[in-house]
Design a protein around this motif. Structure first.
Motif, short mmCIF file in Angstrom:
data_model
loop_
_atom_site.label_atom_id
_atom_site.label_comp_id
_atom_site.label_asym_id
_atom_site.label_seq_id
_atom_site.Cartn_x
_atom_site.Cartn_y
_atom_site.Cartn_z
N ASP A 52 0.81 -1.21 0.00
CA ASP A 52 0.00 0.00 0.00
C ASP A 52 0.85 1.27 0.00
OD1 ASP A 52 0.95 -0.13 2.60
OD2 ASP A 52 -0.98 0.35 3.53
N ARG A 53 2.16 1.13 0.01
CA ARG A 53 3.04 2.29 -0.12
C ARG A 53 3.62 2.42 -1.53
NH1 ARG A 53 6.50 2.65 5.62
NH2 ARG A 53 4.71 2.37 7.00
N SER A 54 3.15 1.58 -2.44
CA SER A 54 3.57 1.72 -3.84
C SER A 54 2.75 2.82 -4.51
CB SER A 54 3.40 0.39 -4.57
OG SER A 54 2.04 0.00 -4.58
N ILE A 55 3.17 3.22 -5.71
CA ILE A 55 2.52 4.32 -6.44
C ILE A 55 1.34 3.78 -7.22
CG2 ILE A 55 2.83 6.12 -8.16
CD1 ILE A 55 5.84 6.01 -7.54
N GLN A 56 0.17 4.31 -6.94
CA GLN A 56 -1.06 3.88 -7.60
C GLN A 56 -1.39 4.74 -8.81
OE1 GLN A 56 -4.54 4.17 -5.13
NE2 GLN A 56 -5.83 3.00 -6.51
N ARG A 57 -1.21 6.06 -8.71
CA ARG A 57 -1.73 7.01 -9.70
C ARG A 57 -0.93 6.96 -11.00
NH1 ARG A 57 1.28 8.96 -5.91
NH2 ARG A 57 2.76 10.67 -6.18
N ASP A 58 -1.61 7.28 -12.09
CA ASP A 58 -1.00 7.28 -13.42
C ASP A 58 -0.81 8.69 -13.95
OD1 ASP A 58 -0.43 4.60 -13.88
OD2 ASP A 58 -2.49 4.16 -14.47
N VAL A 59 -0.47 9.61 -13.10
CA VAL A 59 0.02 10.92 -13.52
C VAL A 59 1.48 10.96 -13.08
CG1 VAL A 59 -2.21 12.07 -13.33
CG2 VAL A 59 -0.73 11.95 -11.33
N PRO A 60 2.29 11.90 -13.57
CA PRO A 60 3.67 11.96 -13.09
C PRO A 60 3.70 11.97 -11.57
CG PRO A 60 3.38 13.44 -14.94
CD PRO A 60 2.01 12.93 -14.59
N ALA A 61 4.41 11.03 -10.97
CA ALA A 61 4.33 10.79 -9.54
C ALA A 61 5.71 10.81 -8.91
CB ALA A 61 3.66 9.44 -9.27
N ALA A 62 5.80 11.44 -7.74
CA ALA A 62 7.06 11.49 -7.00
C ALA A 62 7.10 10.37 -5.96
CB ALA A 62 7.20 12.85 -6.31
N THR A 63 8.29 9.91 -5.67
CA THR A 63 8.52 8.93 -4.62
C THR A 63 9.93 9.12 -4.09
OG1 THR A 63 8.39 6.59 -4.01
CG2 THR A 63 9.36 7.10 -6.15
#
Length: 462
Positions: A377-388
Protein backbone atom coordinates in the motif's frame (compact mmCIF):
# COMPACT_ATOMS: atom_id res chain seq x y z
CA UNK A 1 25.60 34.64 3.75
CA UNK A 2 23.48 31.66 2.67
CA UNK A 3 20.93 32.61 0.06
CA UNK A 4 18.08 30.54 -1.37
CA UNK A 5 16.52 31.56 -4.66
CA UNK A 6 13.19 31.30 -6.43
CA UNK A 7 13.01 30.71 -10.17
CA UNK A 8 10.71 33.50 -11.32
CA UNK A 9 12.41 34.54 -14.54
CA UNK A 10 10.81 32.00 -16.84
CA UNK A 11 7.36 32.59 -15.37
CA UNK A 12 7.61 36.34 -15.69
CA UNK A 13 9.02 36.13 -19.20
CA UNK A 14 6.02 34.04 -20.20
CA UNK A 15 3.65 36.51 -18.60
CA UNK A 16 5.35 39.41 -20.35
CA UNK A 17 4.69 37.85 -23.74
CA UNK A 18 0.94 37.87 -23.09
CA UNK A 19 0.42 40.78 -20.74
CA UNK A 20 1.57 44.32 -20.04
CA UNK A 21 3.86 44.51 -17.04
CA UNK A 22 4.94 47.45 -14.91
CA UNK A 23 8.04 46.67 -12.85
CA UNK A 24 9.09 49.05 -10.07
CA UNK A 25 11.85 47.73 -7.77
CA UNK A 26 12.45 49.06 -4.29
CA UNK A 27 13.89 52.56 -4.35
CA UNK A 28 16.92 51.55 -2.29
CA UNK A 29 19.03 48.41 -2.58
CA UNK A 30 20.24 48.23 1.01
CA UNK A 31 18.65 45.90 3.54
CA UNK A 32 15.82 47.50 5.51
CA UNK A 33 14.80 46.37 8.99
CA UNK A 34 11.10 46.14 9.78
CA UNK A 35 10.20 45.76 13.45
CA UNK A 36 7.56 46.86 15.94
CA UNK A 37 6.73 50.50 15.19
CA UNK A 38 9.01 50.78 12.14
CA UNK A 39 7.07 50.18 8.92
CA UNK A 40 8.68 50.49 5.49
CA UNK A 41 6.78 52.00 2.58
CA UNK A 42 7.63 51.63 -1.11
CA UNK A 43 5.86 53.45 -3.92
CA UNK A 44 5.14 51.97 -7.34
CA UNK A 45 3.24 53.08 -10.42
CA UNK A 46 0.85 51.02 -12.53
CA UNK A 47 0.68 52.22 -16.12
CA UNK A 48 -2.61 50.36 -16.46
CA UNK A 49 -5.06 48.81 -14.02
CA UNK A 50 -4.25 45.16 -13.33
CA UNK A 51 -3.23 42.46 -10.89
CA UNK A 52 -0.14 43.32 -8.85
CA UNK A 53 2.59 40.86 -7.83
CA UNK A 54 5.51 41.53 -5.51
CA UNK A 55 8.81 39.70 -5.04
CA UNK A 56 10.07 39.91 -1.45
CA UNK A 57 13.43 38.69 -0.18
CA UNK A 58 13.45 38.61 3.61
CA UNK A 59 15.27 37.10 6.60
CA UNK A 60 14.46 37.13 10.31
CA UNK A 61 17.47 37.17 12.69
CA UNK A 62 17.16 34.66 15.52
CA UNK A 63 14.41 32.69 13.78
CA UNK A 64 14.42 29.08 12.58
CA UNK A 65 11.47 26.94 11.49
CA UNK A 66 13.33 24.01 13.06
CA UNK A 67 13.24 25.45 16.59
CA UNK A 68 10.16 25.26 18.81
CA UNK A 69 9.16 28.73 19.95
CA UNK A 70 11.36 30.49 17.37
CA UNK A 71 9.64 29.36 14.19
CA UNK A 72 9.10 32.61 12.30
CA UNK A 73 8.62 36.33 12.13
CA UNK A 74 5.71 37.61 10.09
CA UNK A 75 5.70 40.51 7.69
CA UNK A 76 2.27 41.87 6.73
CA UNK A 77 1.94 43.64 3.37
CA UNK A 78 -0.53 46.47 2.73
CA UNK A 79 -1.39 48.23 -0.53
CA UNK A 80 -2.69 51.78 -0.06
CA UNK A 81 -3.62 50.80 3.50
CA UNK A 82 -5.44 47.62 2.42
CA UNK A 83 -4.24 44.35 4.00
CA UNK A 84 -2.99 42.11 1.19
CA UNK A 85 -1.03 39.17 2.60
CA UNK A 86 1.27 37.82 5.29
CA UNK A 87 4.83 36.70 4.56
CA UNK A 88 5.84 34.07 7.15
CA UNK A 89 9.64 34.41 7.29
CA UNK A 90 10.98 31.09 8.66
CA UNK A 91 14.75 31.58 8.64
CA UNK A 92 17.63 33.85 9.56
CA UNK A 93 18.93 33.57 5.97
CA UNK A 94 17.21 35.33 3.03
CA UNK A 95 14.36 33.57 1.23
CA UNK A 96 12.75 35.03 -1.89
CA UNK A 97 9.02 34.63 -2.42
CA UNK A 98 6.33 36.09 -4.66
CA UNK A 99 2.95 37.29 -3.42
CA UNK A 100 -0.18 38.69 -5.03
CA UNK A 101 -1.41 42.12 -4.00
CA UNK A 102 -4.75 42.08 -5.80
CA UNK A 103 -6.26 44.51 -8.27
CA UNK A 104 -4.79 48.02 -8.48
CA UNK A 105 -5.89 51.02 -10.53
CA UNK A 106 -3.60 52.90 -12.90
CA UNK A 107 -1.44 55.43 -11.07
CA UNK A 108 0.82 55.59 -8.02
CA UNK A 109 0.43 53.22 -5.08
CA UNK A 110 2.03 52.58 -1.70
CA UNK A 111 3.24 49.16 -0.57
CA UNK A 112 3.72 49.08 3.20
CA UNK A 113 5.71 46.37 4.99
CA UNK A 114 4.62 46.03 8.63
CA UNK A 115 5.97 43.75 11.35
CA UNK A 116 3.11 41.59 12.68
CA UNK A 117 4.11 41.28 16.33
CA UNK A 118 0.92 39.43 17.33
CA UNK A 119 1.84 36.42 15.17
CA UNK A 120 5.67 36.52 15.30
CA UNK A 121 8.15 34.57 17.39
CA UNK A 122 11.00 36.71 16.11
CA UNK A 123 11.45 40.42 16.79
CA UNK A 124 12.30 41.84 13.37
CA UNK A 125 12.50 41.14 9.65
CA UNK A 126 15.29 42.25 7.33
CA UNK A 127 14.08 42.93 3.79
CA UNK A 128 16.80 43.05 1.15
CA UNK A 129 14.65 43.25 -2.00
CA UNK A 130 11.15 44.15 -3.11
CA UNK A 131 9.95 44.45 -6.70
CA UNK A 132 6.37 45.05 -7.85
CA UNK A 133 4.92 44.01 -11.21
CA UNK A 134 1.44 44.76 -12.51
CA UNK A 135 -0.10 42.33 -15.01
CA UNK A 136 -2.73 44.20 -16.98
CA UNK A 137 -4.08 42.02 -19.76
CA UNK A 138 -3.95 38.71 -21.59
CA UNK A 139 -4.31 35.16 -20.31
CA UNK A 140 -1.80 35.81 -17.52
CA UNK A 141 -4.06 38.57 -16.19
CA UNK A 142 -7.12 36.32 -16.35
CA UNK A 143 -5.34 33.54 -14.42
CA UNK A 144 -4.26 35.96 -11.70
CA UNK A 145 -7.61 37.76 -11.49
CA UNK A 146 -9.43 34.60 -10.33
CA UNK A 147 -6.79 33.37 -7.88
CA UNK A 148 -8.04 32.53 -4.37
CA UNK A 149 -7.13 34.30 -1.14
CA UNK A 150 -6.52 31.81 1.67
CA UNK A 151 -6.97 32.63 5.36
CA UNK A 152 -5.17 30.70 8.08
CA UNK A 153 -6.24 27.71 10.15
CA UNK A 154 -7.44 28.59 13.65
CA UNK A 155 -9.41 25.70 15.18
CA UNK A 156 -9.58 26.16 18.97
CA UNK A 157 -8.66 22.51 19.57
CA UNK A 158 -5.50 22.96 17.48
CA UNK A 159 -4.17 26.13 19.07
CA UNK A 160 -6.47 28.96 17.97
CA UNK A 161 -5.47 31.79 15.62
CA UNK A 162 -2.05 32.33 14.04
CA UNK A 163 -1.36 28.57 13.73
CA UNK A 164 0.17 28.98 10.31
CA UNK A 165 2.97 31.11 11.69
CA UNK A 166 4.42 27.96 13.29
CA UNK A 167 2.92 24.89 11.59
CA UNK A 168 1.53 23.79 8.22
CA UNK A 169 2.26 27.19 6.69
CA UNK A 170 1.41 27.87 3.03
CA UNK A 171 4.63 28.02 1.00
CA UNK A 172 3.95 28.35 -2.73
CA UNK A 173 1.03 28.12 -5.15
CA UNK A 174 0.36 27.68 -8.85
CA UNK A 175 -2.43 27.43 -11.41
CA UNK A 176 -3.45 25.10 -14.22
CA UNK A 177 -5.35 26.56 -17.18
CA UNK A 178 -6.93 24.13 -19.67
CA UNK A 179 -9.76 24.30 -22.21
CA UNK A 180 -13.21 23.58 -20.77
CA UNK A 181 -15.85 21.45 -22.49
CA UNK A 182 -17.59 24.55 -23.87
CA UNK A 183 -15.63 26.04 -26.81
CA UNK A 184 -13.91 29.27 -25.80
CA UNK A 185 -14.25 28.56 -22.08
CA UNK A 186 -11.30 27.83 -19.77
CA UNK A 187 -11.06 25.71 -16.61
CA UNK A 188 -8.81 27.28 -13.97
CA UNK A 189 -7.49 25.22 -11.05
CA UNK A 190 -5.46 26.67 -8.17
CA UNK A 191 -3.26 24.64 -5.82
CA UNK A 192 -1.26 25.36 -2.65
CA UNK A 193 1.69 23.66 -0.99
CA UNK A 194 1.83 23.66 2.83
CA UNK A 195 4.97 22.95 4.85
CA UNK A 196 3.43 19.80 6.37
CA UNK A 197 0.08 18.37 7.46
CA UNK A 198 -0.78 17.82 11.09
CA UNK A 199 -3.42 15.24 10.14
CA UNK A 200 -4.08 12.82 7.30
CA UNK A 201 -1.41 10.74 5.54
CA UNK A 202 1.45 9.54 7.74
CA UNK A 203 4.95 10.85 7.10
CA UNK A 204 6.35 7.46 5.92
CA UNK A 205 3.39 7.12 3.54
CA UNK A 206 3.98 10.64 2.24
CA UNK A 207 7.62 9.87 1.45
CA UNK A 208 6.85 6.53 -0.22
CA UNK A 209 3.75 7.45 -2.23
CA UNK A 210 4.24 11.18 -2.74
CA UNK A 211 7.96 11.80 -2.44
CA UNK A 212 7.84 14.64 0.12
CA UNK A 213 6.59 15.65 3.56
CA UNK A 214 4.74 18.77 2.43
CA UNK A 215 1.00 18.75 1.82
CA UNK A 216 -0.16 19.59 -1.70
CA UNK A 217 -3.84 20.19 -2.49
CA UNK A 218 -5.92 21.91 -5.12
CA UNK A 219 -8.13 24.40 -3.31
CA UNK A 220 -10.26 26.19 -5.93
CA UNK A 221 -11.51 25.56 -9.45
CA UNK A 222 -13.70 27.69 -11.68
CA UNK A 223 -14.77 27.83 -15.33
CA UNK A 224 -14.58 31.18 -17.12
CA UNK A 225 -16.15 32.17 -20.41
CA UNK A 226 -14.47 33.73 -23.45
CA UNK A 227 -14.68 37.18 -21.78
CA UNK A 228 -13.03 35.89 -18.61
CA UNK A 229 -16.22 35.93 -16.49
CA UNK A 230 -17.06 33.22 -13.98
CA UNK A 231 -19.56 30.72 -15.28
CA UNK A 232 -22.32 30.51 -12.64
CA UNK A 233 -22.35 27.29 -10.66
CA UNK A 234 -18.84 26.15 -11.65
CA UNK A 235 -16.79 27.47 -8.71
CA UNK A 236 -15.82 24.63 -6.34
CA UNK A 237 -13.40 24.03 -3.44
CA UNK A 238 -11.79 20.94 -1.95
CA UNK A 239 -13.79 20.76 1.27
CA UNK A 240 -13.18 18.58 4.38
CA UNK A 241 -12.70 14.87 3.64
CA UNK A 242 -11.49 15.89 0.14
CA UNK A 243 -15.06 16.45 -1.02
CA UNK A 244 -15.56 18.71 -4.05
CA UNK A 245 -18.09 21.30 -2.87
CA UNK A 246 -19.64 24.37 -4.52
CA UNK A 247 -18.03 27.60 -3.33
CA UNK A 248 -20.58 29.57 -1.32
CA UNK A 249 -18.38 32.28 0.12
CA UNK A 250 -17.63 35.88 -0.79
CA UNK A 251 -15.34 37.46 -3.35
CA UNK A 252 -12.87 40.31 -3.29
CA UNK A 253 -13.24 41.37 -6.91
CA UNK A 254 -12.96 38.00 -8.62
CA UNK A 255 -10.79 36.54 -5.84
CA UNK A 256 -12.69 34.02 -3.68
CA UNK A 257 -12.06 34.22 0.07
CA UNK A 258 -11.55 30.85 1.78
CA UNK A 259 -9.84 29.32 4.78
CA UNK A 260 -7.81 26.26 5.74
CA UNK A 261 -10.11 24.46 8.18
CA UNK A 262 -8.79 20.92 8.78
CA UNK A 263 -5.57 19.37 10.06
CA UNK A 264 -4.93 17.99 6.56
CA UNK A 265 -5.45 21.40 4.96
CA UNK A 266 -8.85 21.09 3.35
CA UNK A 267 -10.87 24.23 2.67
CA UNK A 268 -14.00 25.96 3.96
CA UNK A 269 -15.66 29.00 2.38
CA UNK A 270 -16.14 30.93 5.64
CA UNK A 271 -13.36 33.17 6.93
CA UNK A 272 -12.59 34.04 10.57
CA UNK A 273 -8.79 33.88 11.01
CA UNK A 274 -6.55 36.97 11.23
CA UNK A 275 -3.83 35.52 8.97
CA UNK A 276 -4.15 35.98 5.23
CA UNK A 277 -2.15 34.26 2.50
CA UNK A 278 -2.34 35.68 -1.00
CA UNK A 279 0.41 33.67 -2.65
CA UNK A 280 1.24 34.36 -6.26
CA UNK A 281 -0.27 31.73 -8.57
CA UNK A 282 1.61 32.99 -11.63
CA UNK A 283 3.51 29.70 -11.89
CA UNK A 284 1.86 27.07 -14.07
CA UNK A 285 2.11 23.32 -14.36
CA UNK A 286 1.50 20.82 -17.15
CA UNK A 287 -0.07 18.02 -15.15
CA UNK A 288 0.30 15.59 -18.05
CA UNK A 289 4.09 15.73 -17.98
CA UNK A 290 5.07 17.27 -14.61
CA UNK A 291 4.51 16.12 -11.05
CA UNK A 292 3.11 18.65 -8.60
CA UNK A 293 6.25 18.18 -6.50
CA UNK A 294 8.26 19.79 -9.29
CA UNK A 295 6.81 23.13 -8.18
CA UNK A 296 8.90 22.53 -5.05
CA UNK A 297 11.94 21.86 -7.22
CA UNK A 298 11.55 25.36 -8.68
CA UNK A 299 11.47 26.69 -5.10
CA UNK A 300 14.26 24.72 -3.40
CA UNK A 301 13.85 26.49 -0.06
CA UNK A 302 10.56 24.63 0.40
CA UNK A 303 12.52 21.43 1.06
CA UNK A 304 14.45 23.15 3.85
CA UNK A 305 11.22 24.38 5.49
CA UNK A 306 9.42 21.05 5.27
CA UNK A 307 12.43 19.12 6.58
CA UNK A 308 12.83 21.60 9.44
CA UNK A 309 9.20 21.07 10.44
CA UNK A 310 9.53 17.28 10.28
CA UNK A 311 12.58 17.41 12.54
CA UNK A 312 10.98 19.86 14.97
CA UNK A 313 7.89 17.67 15.29
CA UNK A 314 9.94 14.54 16.08
CA UNK A 315 9.15 12.78 12.80
CA UNK A 316 12.82 12.16 11.92
CA UNK A 317 14.92 9.37 13.50
CA UNK A 318 18.44 8.17 12.79
CA UNK A 319 17.33 4.64 11.82
CA UNK A 320 13.57 4.12 12.08
CA UNK A 321 12.16 0.64 11.46
CA UNK A 322 10.73 0.19 7.98
CA UNK A 323 7.40 -0.63 9.63
CA UNK A 324 7.21 2.80 11.32
CA UNK A 325 3.97 4.67 10.72
CA UNK A 326 5.24 7.90 12.27
CA UNK A 327 8.94 8.41 11.59
CA UNK A 328 11.28 8.69 8.62
CA UNK A 329 15.06 8.73 8.36
CA UNK A 330 17.00 11.94 7.80
CA UNK A 331 15.51 13.50 4.62
CA UNK A 332 19.05 13.69 3.18
CA UNK A 333 19.21 9.87 3.20
CA UNK A 334 16.62 9.56 0.43
CA UNK A 335 16.76 9.52 -3.35
CA UNK A 336 13.97 11.74 -4.73
CA UNK A 337 12.44 10.67 -8.06
CA UNK A 338 9.53 11.55 -10.33
CA UNK A 339 8.29 8.68 -12.52
CA UNK A 340 5.82 8.70 -15.40
CA UNK A 341 3.90 5.48 -16.03
CA UNK A 342 0.57 4.14 -17.30
CA UNK A 343 -1.36 1.15 -15.91
CA UNK A 344 -3.65 -0.65 -18.36
CA UNK A 345 -5.55 -3.86 -19.15
CA UNK A 346 -7.19 -3.12 -16.75
CA UNK A 347 -6.36 0.36 -15.43
CA UNK A 348 -6.11 0.86 -11.70
CA UNK A 349 -9.31 1.16 -9.72
CA UNK A 350 -10.07 1.81 -6.07
CA UNK A 351 -9.45 -1.83 -5.06
CA UNK A 352 -7.20 -4.66 -6.28
CA UNK A 353 -4.86 -2.22 -8.00
CA UNK A 354 -1.31 -2.74 -9.16
CA UNK A 355 1.28 -0.28 -7.90
CA UNK A 356 4.82 0.67 -8.84
CA UNK A 357 7.81 0.54 -6.51
CA UNK A 358 11.27 1.87 -7.29
CA UNK A 359 14.26 -0.24 -6.26
CA UNK A 360 17.88 0.86 -5.93
CA UNK A 361 21.00 -1.32 -5.81
CA UNK A 362 24.32 0.18 -4.73
CA UNK A 363 27.75 -0.85 -5.91
CA UNK A 364 29.17 -3.55 -3.67
CA UNK A 365 25.89 -3.89 -1.74
CA UNK A 366 23.52 -6.81 -2.46
CA UNK A 367 20.54 -5.09 -0.78
CA UNK A 368 17.63 -3.94 -2.93
CA UNK A 369 16.37 -0.73 -1.33
CA UNK A 370 12.71 -0.14 -2.21
CA UNK A 371 10.50 2.92 -2.11
CA UNK A 372 7.59 0.90 -0.67
CA UNK A 373 9.69 -0.87 2.01
CA UNK A 374 7.87 -4.07 0.89
CA UNK A 375 4.48 -2.65 1.92
CA UNK A 376 2.21 -2.87 -1.15
CA UNK A 377 0.00 0.00 0.00
CA UNK A 378 3.04 2.29 -0.12
CA UNK A 379 3.57 1.72 -3.84
CA UNK A 380 2.52 4.32 -6.44
CA UNK A 381 -1.06 3.88 -7.60
CA UNK A 382 -1.73 7.01 -9.70
CA UNK A 383 -1.00 7.28 -13.42
CA UNK A 384 0.02 10.92 -13.52
CA UNK A 385 3.67 11.96 -13.09
CA UNK A 386 4.33 10.79 -9.54
CA UNK A 387 7.06 11.49 -7.00
CA UNK A 388 8.52 8.93 -4.62
CA UNK A 389 11.62 8.44 -2.47
CA UNK A 390 13.96 5.56 -1.70
CA UNK A 391 15.75 5.48 1.65
CA UNK A 392 19.47 4.68 1.25
CA UNK A 393 22.42 4.47 3.66
CA UNK A 394 23.58 7.87 4.95
CA UNK A 395 26.08 9.57 2.68
CA UNK A 396 24.99 7.77 -0.51
CA UNK A 397 25.61 9.75 -3.71
CA UNK A 398 24.62 9.21 -7.33
CA UNK A 399 28.03 7.69 -8.08
CA UNK A 400 27.27 4.88 -5.58
CA UNK A 401 24.21 3.69 -7.51
CA UNK A 402 24.62 0.50 -9.55
CA UNK A 403 21.05 0.39 -10.91
CA UNK A 404 17.54 1.71 -10.48
CA UNK A 405 14.71 -0.72 -11.16
CA UNK A 406 10.95 -0.54 -11.61
CA UNK A 407 8.95 -3.16 -9.72
CA UNK A 408 5.32 -4.17 -10.32
CA UNK A 409 3.46 -4.51 -6.99
CA UNK A 410 -0.02 -6.11 -6.80
CA UNK A 411 -1.74 -4.82 -3.68
CA UNK A 412 -3.94 -7.85 -3.04
CA UNK A 413 -4.03 -11.58 -3.73
CA UNK A 414 -6.59 -10.86 -6.47
CA UNK A 415 -3.98 -9.57 -8.94
CA UNK A 416 -5.98 -8.06 -11.82
CA UNK A 417 -3.13 -8.76 -14.25
CA UNK A 418 -2.57 -5.13 -15.20
CA UNK A 419 0.43 -4.07 -17.27
CA UNK A 420 2.52 -1.07 -16.23
CA UNK A 421 4.21 0.92 -18.98
CA UNK A 422 7.00 3.00 -17.49
CA UNK A 423 7.61 5.99 -19.75
CA UNK A 424 10.17 8.28 -18.16
CA UNK A 425 11.96 9.51 -15.06
CA UNK A 426 11.56 13.28 -14.84
CA UNK A 427 14.29 13.74 -12.25
CA UNK A 428 16.36 11.97 -9.62
CA UNK A 429 18.33 13.84 -6.97
CA UNK A 430 19.58 13.84 -3.40
CA UNK A 431 19.35 16.71 -0.94
CA UNK A 432 22.53 18.49 0.03
CA UNK A 433 23.69 19.30 3.54
CA UNK A 434 21.51 22.44 3.42
CA UNK A 435 18.42 20.33 2.57
CA UNK A 436 18.24 21.80 -0.93
CA UNK A 437 17.94 19.55 -4.00
CA UNK A 438 21.21 18.77 -5.72
CA UNK A 439 21.42 18.51 -9.49
CA UNK A 440 19.36 15.71 -11.02
CA UNK A 441 21.48 12.90 -12.47
CA UNK A 442 18.67 11.15 -14.37
CA UNK A 443 16.04 12.69 -16.62
CA UNK A 444 14.43 11.36 -19.78
CA UNK A 445 12.73 8.39 -21.37
CA UNK A 446 13.08 5.06 -19.56
CA UNK A 447 10.68 2.78 -21.48
CA UNK A 448 9.89 -0.48 -19.71
CA UNK A 449 6.94 -2.88 -19.62
CA UNK A 450 6.06 -4.63 -16.38
CA UNK A 451 3.72 -7.62 -16.46
CA UNK A 452 2.64 -10.35 -14.06
CA UNK A 453 5.10 -12.68 -15.76
CA UNK A 454 7.93 -10.10 -15.95
CA UNK A 455 7.40 -7.76 -12.97
CA UNK A 456 10.74 -5.91 -12.93
CA UNK A 457 12.88 -3.87 -15.32
CA UNK A 458 16.09 -1.87 -15.04
CA UNK A 459 15.59 1.87 -15.67
CA UNK A 460 19.14 3.10 -15.01
CA UNK A 461 22.61 1.63 -14.75
CA UNK A 462 25.36 3.55 -12.99
Amino acid sequence: MRRLSLVHAAVLAGAASAAALTAVPAAAAETKTVDRGHDRTITFRADRAGEALVDVTAAAPGVSWANQGHESAVLSLYVDGRYATDDVVPAAFPISRQFALGHVRAGRHRLTLRFAADRSRGTRVQVSRTAVRVVSRGQAYLDLAHAPILYGRNGADWGGPFQNSSTDTPLVAWHEDVPAAVPGHRLLTYSYIWSNEDGGTSTPQLMARWGRTTDIEWIYQVEVDAQGRRVPGTAVIQAPNHVTQPFGGTYEGDHPLMQTCTLNNNICDTVDDPMRFFLSTSASLDAATEAREQIMDRNPWTYWVSDAESRREGKVEADPPTSSTTSIADPRDYLYLVVRKVTANPPNGATDWVGLSIGVRLKGDPTLYRSDHLFPDRSIQRDVPAATTVQLPPGTTSSDIAEITAIRVPTSAADPGSTIEVQAVNRAFFLGRDDEPQQSFLSGATPATLTKAAPTAVLYTG
